[in-house]
Enzyme design. Sequence first.
Site: not given
Length: 356
Positions: A138-140, A342
């Site tokens: 994902g965002c990480a 994160l």
Amino acid sequence: MPKIVSVETEVPPVKITQKEAAEFAKQLFSKSFKDIGRLLTVFENGEIGSRYFVKDIDWFSKEHTFQEKNDEFIHHAVELGSKVVMKSLSRHQLTLEDIDAIITISTSGIATPSLEARIMNHLPFSSHVKRIPIWGLGCAGGASGLSRAYEYCLAFPKANVLVLSIELCSLTFQHGDRSKSNLIGTSLFADGVACAVVCGDDSPVLKDISHPLPTIFATQSTLLRDSLDVMGWEVKSNGLYVVFSKDIPTLVKNWLRPNVEGFIHDNDLRLEDIKHFVAHPGGRKVIEAYQEALGMDESMTSESMKVLKEYGNMSSVTILYVLKEFMNKGCERGDIGLGTALGPGFSSELLLMRWE
């Protein structure tokens, strides 16, 4: 130490203003929430002005099967990914034959063979390129991709590695999902594509570059146990449903600072030594939580806020857009930057860079 030589982006074709997105959400969700007016303030308060999608807004007003959405994902991912790869190579006259490995980051669609294999059938890469697809961060993911490229180049100092991040978050939109998580996701997520070139110490590419480049010298991955329900996808028969906890800003405030402090102290640094904060902008509240947790002035997150305002949250891609802002403005030799993102797990990816 491995260096980030270039970062390039490819912007999807359809621009949607936040006002247009809010009107779309109002029409879709008004029958499901009595307090729709209050809930729609997330569109106004999120500091997002516009976003870019691969499909126009009318496309989202109709139901689409998981297969339809995923077919669109593969088509546009290969098209946009091929463009950004060529753009990233052209900056330093690199050729496709110069690339030793491709690390492909994505979490918003499914493809087997993976996206870089499909792109390699469009572009004349060497057939011996190492393929390293990473799914599910994902965002990480963007920060993790840079970290894994750093480690690859430590092992193979002559290597040139592409970190290719492709997220078409809009195509995961669930027309029939009337949850608050889906409403918030509709206000926040966007499509984007980016590609970074990371080179090892002995790469011939570095010989002709005299200006300082971000040089990665340390990385850290951290998993918060028993936090699987904070962020991610719930996979159902008609696609990917967003899981997005309201506790994320609180987790950033309480968990991130000791995580960051431990990491930078292990590298003989203090928070005061960080000149550039290359942060994935998960949203306005997340950026504010960064500032509060790390005691940073607003100016330290201005690049992240700029990207959020112009492009929204493009999941793993977003940190590469932020890094491009720093590379375009030019940083002083010796400046230290902290990259942070994160993602699902709940997890954090950190990397330290020095401009050299």
